[in-house]
Scaffold this active site. Sequence first.
Site, PDB file in Angstrom:
ATOM      1  N   LYS A  13      -5.410-148.937 -35.889  1.00  0.00           N
ATOM      2  CA  LYS A  13      -5.923-147.959 -34.916  1.00  0.00           C
ATOM      3  C   LYS A  13      -4.801-147.314 -34.118  1.00  0.00           C
ATOM      4  O   LYS A  13      -4.771-146.105 -33.940  1.00  0.00           O
ATOM      5  CB  LYS A  13      -6.870-148.630 -33.895  1.00  0.00           C
ATOM      6  CG  LYS A  13      -8.191-149.100 -34.437  1.00  0.00           C
ATOM      7  CD  LYS A  13      -9.141-149.490 -33.299  1.00  0.00           C
ATOM      8  CE  LYS A  13      -8.647-150.628 -32.440  1.00  0.00           C
ATOM      9  NZ  LYS A  13      -8.642-151.960 -33.073  1.00  0.00           N
ATOM     10  N   ARG A  88     -16.107-151.209 -26.922  1.00  0.00           N
ATOM     11  CA  ARG A  88     -16.051-152.388 -27.790  1.00  0.00           C
ATOM     12  C   ARG A  88     -17.360-153.164 -27.772  1.00  0.00           C
ATOM     13  O   ARG A  88     -17.468-154.176 -28.459  1.00  0.00           O
ATOM     14  CB  ARG A  88     -14.936-153.304 -27.284  1.00  0.00           C
ATOM     15  CG  ARG A  88     -13.753-153.460 -28.210  1.00  0.00           C
ATOM     16  CD  ARG A  88     -12.748-154.320 -27.484  1.00  0.00           C
ATOM     17  NE  ARG A  88     -11.734-154.878 -28.296  1.00  0.00           N
ATOM     18  CZ  ARG A  88     -10.522-154.352 -28.457  1.00  0.00           C
ATOM     19  NH1 ARG A  88     -10.223-153.210 -27.908  1.00  0.00           N
ATOM     20  NH2 ARG A  88      -9.634-154.983 -29.172  1.00  0.00           N
ATOM     21  N   ARG A 127       3.649-158.391 -38.761  1.00  0.00           N
ATOM     22  CA  ARG A 127       4.021-157.594 -37.587  1.00  0.00           C
ATOM     23  C   ARG A 127       4.804-158.451 -36.597  1.00  0.00           C
ATOM     24  O   ARG A 127       5.812-158.036 -36.049  1.00  0.00           O
ATOM     25  CB  ARG A 127       2.730-157.079 -36.922  1.00  0.00           C
ATOM     26  CG  ARG A 127       2.903-155.886 -36.036  1.00  0.00           C
ATOM     27  CD  ARG A 127       1.582-155.301 -35.627  1.00  0.00           C
ATOM     28  NE  ARG A 127       0.764-156.224 -34.850  1.00  0.00           N
ATOM     29  CZ  ARG A 127      -0.534-156.088 -34.653  1.00  0.00           C
ATOM     30  NH1 ARG A 127      -1.183-155.087 -35.193  1.00  0.00           N
ATOM     31  NH2 ARG A 127      -1.209-156.946 -33.923  1.00  0.00           N
ATOM     32  N   ARG A 139       3.074-159.885 -28.544  1.00  0.00           N
ATOM     33  CA  ARG A 139       1.883-160.060 -27.705  1.00  0.00           C
ATOM     34  C   ARG A 139       1.423-161.513 -27.720  1.00  0.00           C
ATOM     35  O   ARG A 139       1.421-162.143 -28.773  1.00  0.00           O
ATOM     36  CB  ARG A 139       0.761-159.159 -28.230  1.00  0.00           C
ATOM     37  CG  ARG A 139       0.817-157.762 -27.690  1.00  0.00           C
ATOM     38  CD  ARG A 139      -0.091-156.827 -28.424  1.00  0.00           C
ATOM     39  NE  ARG A 139      -1.470-157.311 -28.547  1.00  0.00           N
ATOM     40  CZ  ARG A 139      -2.462-156.599 -29.055  1.00  0.00           C
ATOM     41  NH1 ARG A 139      -2.240-155.378 -29.480  1.00  0.00           N
ATOM     42  NH2 ARG A 139      -3.669-157.099 -29.134  1.00  0.00           N
ATOM     43  N   ARG A 150     -10.306-162.935 -32.002  1.00  0.00           N
ATOM     44  CA  ARG A 150     -10.423-161.471 -31.821  1.00  0.00           C
ATOM     45  C   ARG A 150     -11.267-160.865 -32.941  1.00  0.00           C
ATOM     46  O   ARG A 150     -12.082-159.978 -32.719  1.00  0.00           O
ATOM     47  CB  ARG A 150      -9.034-160.826 -31.779  1.00  0.00           C
ATOM     48  CG  ARG A 150      -8.361-160.976 -30.416  1.00  0.00           C
ATOM     49  CD  ARG A 150      -6.858-160.872 -30.520  1.00  0.00           C
ATOM     50  NE  ARG A 150      -6.374-159.568 -30.919  1.00  0.00           N
ATOM     51  CZ  ARG A 150      -5.145-159.349 -31.393  1.00  0.00           C
ATOM     52  NH1 ARG A 150      -4.285-160.341 -31.512  1.00  0.00           N
ATOM     53  NH2 ARG A 150      -4.773-158.134 -31.734  1.00  0.00           N
TER      54      ARG A 150
HETATM   55  P1  ADP Z   1      -6.571-155.195 -30.847  1.00  0.00           P
HETATM   56  O1  ADP Z   1      -7.399-154.018 -31.227  1.00  0.00           O
HETATM   57  O2  ADP Z   1      -5.424-155.432 -31.742  1.00  0.00           O
HETATM   58  O3  ADP Z   1      -7.389-156.455 -30.638  1.00  0.00           O
HETATM   59  P2  ADP Z   1      -6.115-154.153 -28.109  1.00  0.00           P
HETATM   60  O4  ADP Z   1      -4.758-153.833 -27.585  1.00  0.00           O
HETATM   61  O5  ADP Z   1      -7.062-153.025 -28.309  1.00  0.00           O
HETATM   62  O6  ADP Z   1      -5.857-154.966 -29.444  1.00  0.00           O
HETATM   63  O7  ADP Z   1      -6.834-155.212 -27.143  1.00  0.00           O
HETATM   64  C1  ADP Z   1      -6.202-156.405 -26.745  1.00  0.00           C
HETATM   65  C2  ADP Z   1      -7.198-157.240 -25.934  1.00  0.00           C
HETATM   66  O8  ADP Z   1      -7.543-156.531 -24.731  1.00  0.00           O
HETATM   67  C3  ADP Z   1      -8.532-157.533 -26.604  1.00  0.00           C
HETATM   68  O9  ADP Z   1      -8.478-158.664 -27.457  1.00  0.00           O
HETATM   69  C4  ADP Z   1      -9.437-157.779 -25.385  1.00  0.00           C
HETATM   70  O10 ADP Z   1      -9.229-159.051 -24.831  1.00  0.00           O
HETATM   71  C5  ADP Z   1      -8.915-156.742 -24.387  1.00  0.00           C
HETATM   72  N1  ADP Z   1      -9.638-155.458 -24.487  1.00  0.00           N
HETATM   73  C6  ADP Z   1      -9.114-154.251 -24.859  1.00  0.00           C
HETATM   74  N2  ADP Z   1     -10.040-153.291 -24.835  1.00  0.00           N
HETATM   75  C7  ADP Z   1     -11.191-153.899 -24.448  1.00  0.00           C
HETATM   76  C8  ADP Z   1     -12.527-153.453 -24.247  1.00  0.00           C
HETATM   77  N3  ADP Z   1     -12.876-152.167 -24.462  1.00  0.00           N
HETATM   78  N4  ADP Z   1     -13.459-154.363 -23.842  1.00  0.00           N
HETATM   79  C9  ADP Z   1     -13.141-155.643 -23.628  1.00  0.00           C
HETATM   80  N5  ADP Z   1     -11.910-156.146 -23.805  1.00  0.00           N
HETATM   81  C10 ADP Z   1     -10.940-155.292 -24.218  1.00  0.00           C
END
Ligand code: ADP
Length: 217
Positions: A13, A88, A127, A139, A150
């Site tokens: 993404k 999400r 990665r 991370r 996740r």
């Molecule tokens: P990825 O898509 O690789 O899991 P992100 O950087 O989008 O990574 O998100 C990292 C973390 O941040 C998620 O695992 C969650 O804990 C939190 N997070 C991000 N966006 C949201 C969201 N829209 N709702 C709830 N938690 C979120």
Amino acid sequence: MRLVLLGPPGCGKGTQAARLMARFGIPQLSTGEMLREAVAAKTPIGSRAKPVMEGGGLVPDDIVVDLVADRINYKDVARGFILDGFPRTVAQAEAFGALMAEKGLGLDAVIELQVDEALLLNRMRNRVSDALAKGQSVRKDDNPQSFVLRLEAYRAQTSPLSSYYRSKGRLVVVSGMGPVDEVAQEISAGLYALQKKASRKPSICHLASLSGPATDP
Ligand code: ADP
């Protein structure tokens, strides 16, 4: 152009959001990034989010909805945005829909990147080792245990958004398995097809960008 990128962790993404950002000249809004910044700055939101993120769970809806509600008032989103990692959950999608409706705005498309989940864990591992080899930081949630959680959170809470947006006629499904350029091309083709199907008259800017070859940097 107002877009949402949907897909499991590690599906690309962020990479495709960067392409779209360059192509349409609109910013990428990543709730993951916003939350990581809040954690680094040790804000009250950051303190609430930190343990949840490290454990691979989802941060409460009210926190992320407030972050996005604030961010979409910034001047740089006047021509649109690419949401990466938001919404999400269906509750987030509904709250966001209401926010947009208040502004008289709508989403142009939701792009879902579909990938073979079995490959995602390996992608994450690669990665991490690439980053470590380059001396970059990694991370905290990029470890096998959190990554599996996740993925589970995605399956249980986020994947229902696919049918949610399909029913609204806004979904573009693209395979995220190919090389980056190929995925970018498929996204362009999918957006163009959606615009045509919606038989809305796209602006000159959209037409020019969507019908041309995907020559992203
Ligand atoms: P990825 O898509 O690789 O899991 P992100 O950087 O989008 O990574 O998100 C990292 C973390 O941040 C998620 O695992 C969650 O804990 C939190 N997070 C991000 N966006 C949201 C969201 N829209 N709702 C709830 N938690 C979120």
